[in-house]
Write a protein that holds these residues in place. Structure first.
Motif, PDB file in Angstrom:
ATOM      1  N   LYS A   1       0.829  -1.211   0.000  1.00 26.46           N
ATOM      2  CA  LYS A   1       0.000   0.000   0.000  1.00 26.46           C
ATOM      3  C   LYS A   1       0.863   1.259   0.000  1.00 26.46           C
ATOM      4  O   LYS A   1       1.886   1.332   0.688  1.00 26.46           O
ATOM      5  CB  LYS A   1      -0.900  -0.011   1.240  1.00 26.46           C
ATOM      6  N   LEU A   2       0.427   2.271  -0.773  1.00 25.47           N
ATOM      7  CA  LEU A   2       1.077   3.576  -0.799  1.00 25.47           C
ATOM      8  C   LEU A   2       0.228   4.564  -0.015  1.00 25.47           C
ATOM      9  O   LEU A   2      -0.954   4.755  -0.314  1.00 25.47           O
ATOM     10  CB  LEU A   2       1.238   4.056  -2.245  1.00 25.47           C
ATOM     11  N   VAL A   3       0.822   5.193   1.013  1.00 26.29           N
ATOM     12  CA  VAL A   3       0.106   6.176   1.830  1.00 26.29           C
ATOM     13  C   VAL A   3       1.017   7.376   2.070  1.00 26.29           C
ATOM     14  O   VAL A   3       2.228   7.309   1.878  1.00 26.29           O
ATOM     15  CB  VAL A   3      -0.335   5.587   3.189  1.00 26.29           C
TER      16      VAL A   3
ATOM     17  N   THR B   1      12.455   2.581   0.165  1.00 22.44           N
ATOM     18  CA  THR B   1      12.079   1.218  -0.226  1.00 22.44           C
ATOM     19  C   THR B   1      10.915   0.676   0.594  1.00 22.44           C
ATOM     20  O   THR B   1      10.499  -0.466   0.396  1.00 22.44           O
ATOM     21  CB  THR B   1      13.284   0.274  -0.083  1.00 22.44           C
ATOM     22  N   GLY B   2      10.369   1.465   1.512  1.00 22.45           N
ATOM     23  CA  GLY B   2       9.178   1.066   2.239  1.00 22.45           C
ATOM     24  C   GLY B   2       9.444   0.540   3.633  1.00 22.45           C
ATOM     25  O   GLY B   2      10.583   0.317   4.046  1.00 22.45           O
ATOM     26  N   THR B   3       8.345   0.343   4.367  1.00 20.88           N
ATOM     27  CA  THR B   3       8.379  -0.160   5.739  1.00 20.88           C
ATOM     28  C   THR B   3       7.907  -1.608   5.738  1.00 20.88           C
ATOM     29  O   THR B   3       6.829  -1.914   5.220  1.00 20.88           O
ATOM     30  CB  THR B   3       7.461   0.692   6.638  1.00 20.88           C
ATOM     31  N   ASN B   4       8.694  -2.496   6.313  1.00 23.66           N
ATOM     32  CA  ASN B   4       8.380  -3.925   6.285  1.00 23.66           C
ATOM     33  C   ASN B   4       7.381  -4.299   7.378  1.00 23.66           C
ATOM     34  O   ASN B   4       7.506  -3.868   8.528  1.00 23.66           O
ATOM     35  CB  ASN B   4       9.655  -4.748   6.458  1.00 23.66           C
TER      36      ASN B   4
ATOM     37  N   THR C   1       4.207  -7.954   4.074  1.00 26.83           N
ATOM     38  CA  THR C   1       3.963  -6.998   3.003  1.00 26.83           C
ATOM     39  C   THR C   1       4.858  -5.786   3.242  1.00 26.83           C
ATOM     40  O   THR C   1       5.604  -5.736   4.222  1.00 26.83           O
ATOM     41  CB  THR C   1       2.475  -6.584   2.954  1.00 26.83           C
ATOM     42  N   VAL C   2       4.774  -4.823   2.336  1.00 29.48           N
ATOM     43  CA  VAL C   2       5.544  -3.585   2.471  1.00 29.48           C
ATOM     44  C   VAL C   2       4.565  -2.414   2.451  1.00 29.48           C
ATOM     45  O   VAL C   2       3.663  -2.359   1.608  1.00 29.48           O
ATOM     46  CB  VAL C   2       6.578  -3.429   1.337  1.00 29.48           C
ATOM     47  N   LEU C   3       4.729  -1.504   3.395  1.00 30.23           N
ATOM     48  CA  LEU C   3       3.944  -0.275   3.426  1.00 30.23           C
ATOM     49  C   LEU C   3       4.825   0.851   2.904  1.00 30.23           C
ATOM     50  O   LEU C   3       5.857   1.171   3.495  1.00 30.23           O
ATOM     51  CB  LEU C   3       3.480   0.026   4.852  1.00 30.23           C
ATOM     52  N   PHE C   4       4.422   1.424   1.770  1.00 32.39           N
ATOM     53  CA  PHE C   4       5.195   2.515   1.175  1.00 32.39           C
ATOM     54  C   PHE C   4       4.650   3.844   1.692  1.00 32.39           C
ATOM     55  O   PHE C   4       3.486   4.178   1.448  1.00 32.39           O
ATOM     56  CB  PHE C   4       5.111   2.457  -0.346  1.00 32.39           C
ATOM     57  N   VAL C   5       5.488   4.570   2.404  1.00 33.46           N
ATOM     58  CA  VAL C   5       5.076   5.835   3.016  1.00 33.46           C
ATOM     59  C   VAL C   5       5.749   6.983   2.272  1.00 33.46           C
ATOM     60  O   VAL C   5       6.974   7.106   2.267  1.00 33.46           O
ATOM     61  CB  VAL C   5       5.433   5.881   4.512  1.00 33.46           C
ATOM     62  N   SER C   6       4.933   7.800   1.639  1.00 37.88           N
ATOM     63  CA  SER C   6       5.440   8.941   0.877  1.00 37.88           C
ATOM     64  C   SER C   6       5.470  10.189   1.751  1.00 37.88           C
ATOM     65  O   SER C   6       4.569  10.409   2.569  1.00 37.88           O
ATOM     66  CB  SER C   6       4.533   9.186  -0.333  1.00 37.88           C
ATOM     67  N   LYS C   7       6.495  10.994   1.573  1.00 44.19           N
ATOM     68  CA  LYS C   7       6.456  12.317   2.184  1.00 44.19           C
ATOM     69  C   LYS C   7       5.313  13.112   1.559  1.00 44.19           C
ATOM     70  O   LYS C   7       4.915  12.866   0.421  1.00 44.19           O
ATOM     71  CB  LYS C   7       7.788  13.037   1.981  1.00 44.19           C
ATOM     72  N   VAL C   8       4.769  14.059   2.312  1.00 39.47           N
ATOM     73  CA  VAL C   8       3.621  14.832   1.835  1.00 39.47           C
ATOM     74  C   VAL C   8       4.069  15.810   0.748  1.00 39.47           C
ATOM     75  O   VAL C   8       5.046  16.551   0.921  1.00 39.47           O
ATOM     76  CB  VAL C   8       2.957  15.596   2.997  1.00 39.47           C
ATOM     77  N   LEU C   9       3.366  15.780  -0.369  1.00 40.68           N
ATOM     78  CA  LEU C   9       3.672  16.695  -1.472  1.00 40.68           C
ATOM     79  C   LEU C   9       3.453  18.137  -1.026  1.00 40.68           C
ATOM     80  O   LEU C   9       2.389  18.490  -0.513  1.00 40.68           O
ATOM     81  CB  LEU C   9       2.780  16.374  -2.669  1.00 40.68           C
TER      82      LEU C   9
ATOM     83  N   LYS D   1       7.608   2.358  -6.435  1.00 41.50           N
ATOM     84  CA  LYS D   1       6.204   2.646  -6.141  1.00 41.50           C
ATOM     85  C   LYS D   1       5.719   3.985  -6.675  1.00 41.50           C
ATOM     86  O   LYS D   1       4.595   4.085  -7.159  1.00 41.50           O
ATOM     87  CB  LYS D   1       5.988   2.597  -4.620  1.00 41.50           C
ATOM     88  N   GLN D   2       6.519   5.027  -6.581  1.00 35.38           N
ATOM     89  CA  GLN D   2       6.060   6.352  -6.996  1.00 35.38           C
ATOM     90  C   GLN D   2       7.227   7.146  -7.562  1.00 35.38           C
ATOM     91  O   GLN D   2       8.225   7.345  -6.876  1.00 35.38           O
ATOM     92  CB  GLN D   2       5.452   7.098  -5.798  1.00 35.38           C
ATOM     93  N   PRO D   3       7.123   7.604  -8.819  1.00 34.68           N
ATOM     94  CA  PRO D   3       8.204   8.415  -9.383  1.00 34.68           C
ATOM     95  C   PRO D   3       8.207   9.803  -8.755  1.00 34.68           C
ATOM     96  O   PRO D   3       7.318  10.157  -7.973  1.00 34.68           O
ATOM     97  CB  PRO D   3       7.838   8.479 -10.869  1.00 34.68           C
TER      98      PRO D   3
END
Length: 308
Positions: free
Chosen positions: A138-140, A191-194, A207-215, A246-248
């Motif tokens: 998941k990307l959050v 590379t995400g949070t395991n 699974t992997v949790l992909f955490v993006s910094k806030v745009l 996950k996200q460019p």
């Protein structure tokens, strides 16, 4: 009196019918649609619909909502609900009833009968695996709240779940499903949070949790020209929200409202714009930053003849 505005002498049995529920697992959304078949041709009524959602069994009601709208003959009505729990984690049930809420219908106004429960089961997503963790990759955004579940084919015993090696407090939802919550999730690495869950006898999944910094909204957006042929626009993009696999990197697009033209910028902090040859002096630019999770925009008004 116009027939469309005549007083209706008695309540009608306007039970919602043809309830259909579709699923968007990626967004954790249930989309409902239904009709009210009992409405007369060309009739319009203000109505309120009560919607109940249960989880695991019909007696475990977790959500009650009210949706008010004007209903037309043969109209398909829509309503959506977002679950905090991935839909693969538990069976959900939905039902709906209605009441006329129109001044032309005298009191008392009664609720209709409930529709039949509609079952929504995404647990077949487990496939042939002995166990799984949802959501999958998941990307959050940083700061989000996330609910994770661990599903196994066998009854669970002594379940342990870990977020980047830290053991989490796990709640058992039913004999085959456990869940835990992560509030205000932090960015750890690109590379995400395991996430990893296991139980006795040996059965594990992850699974992997992909955490993006806030745009961020672009800062210090400005444009200038040295030759009256090209506008050179620059800005500070702020944090890099890109994630490996996950996200460019966030994209930047320049819109000019007077000409209606736009340009996808090739660089993260500057973009060139060709000055029009039709004596256009004013440029109203909107710079839009965008990634998979959100958009941000800023505006400037630039006058070719008034430069500092």
């Amino acid at each position: 009196m116009h027939p469309a505005f005549s007083v209706l002498s008695e309540p009608l049995p306007l039970t919602p019918e043809s309830l259909d529920v579709s699923i968007n697992s990626a967004q954790r959304c249930l989309h409902l649609q239904w009709r009210v078949h009992s409405l007369a041709y060309h009739q319009e009524l203000k109505m309120v619909f009560q919607i109940e959602i249960s989880r695991i069994n019909t007696s475990n009601v977790i959500w009650v909502d009210y949706y008010s709208t004007t209903v037309k003959w043969n109209q398909v009505l829509h309503w959506s609900w977002e679950s905090e729990l991935p839909l693969e984690c538990a069976t959900h049930f939905v039902r709906i009833r209605s009441r006329v809420d129109d001044a032309r219908v005298p009191e008392p106004r009664f609720w209709s009968n409930w529709s039949s429960w509609k079952e929504v089961n995404e647990q077949n997503s487990l496939g042939h695996k002995a166990s799984s963790v949802f959501p999958v990759d998941k990307l959050v955004e940083e700061g989000s709240n996330v609910t994770i579940c661990y599903i196994s084919r066998s009854h669970q015993n002594n379940v342990s779940c870990y977020l980047d090696g830290v053991r989490m407090h796990v709640e058992q939802l039913d004999p085959n499903v456990s869940a835990f919550h992560v509030n205000n999730v932090a960015f750890v690495r690109e590379t995400g949070t395991n996430i990893f869950c296991e139980m006795d006898p040996k059965d594990d999944a992850g699974t992997v949790l992909f955490v993006s910094k806030v745009l961020e909204e672009p800062k210090d957006f400005s444009c200038e020209t040295q030759d009256f042929k090209t506008l050179h626009c620059t800005w500070d993009p702020g944090s890099d929200t890109s994630l490996v696999r996950k996200q460019p990197y966030q994209s930047y697009t320049l819109f000019e409202s007077f000409s209606g033209e736009k340009r996808l910028c090739e660089h993260k902090n500057w973009c060139d714009w060709q000055i029009a040859q039709d004596s256009q002096e004013m440029y109203n630019f909107t710079l839009v930053a965008e990634n998979y999770l959100r958009k941000r925009s800023v505006n400037i008004l630039f006058n070719l003849t008034h430069r500092d």
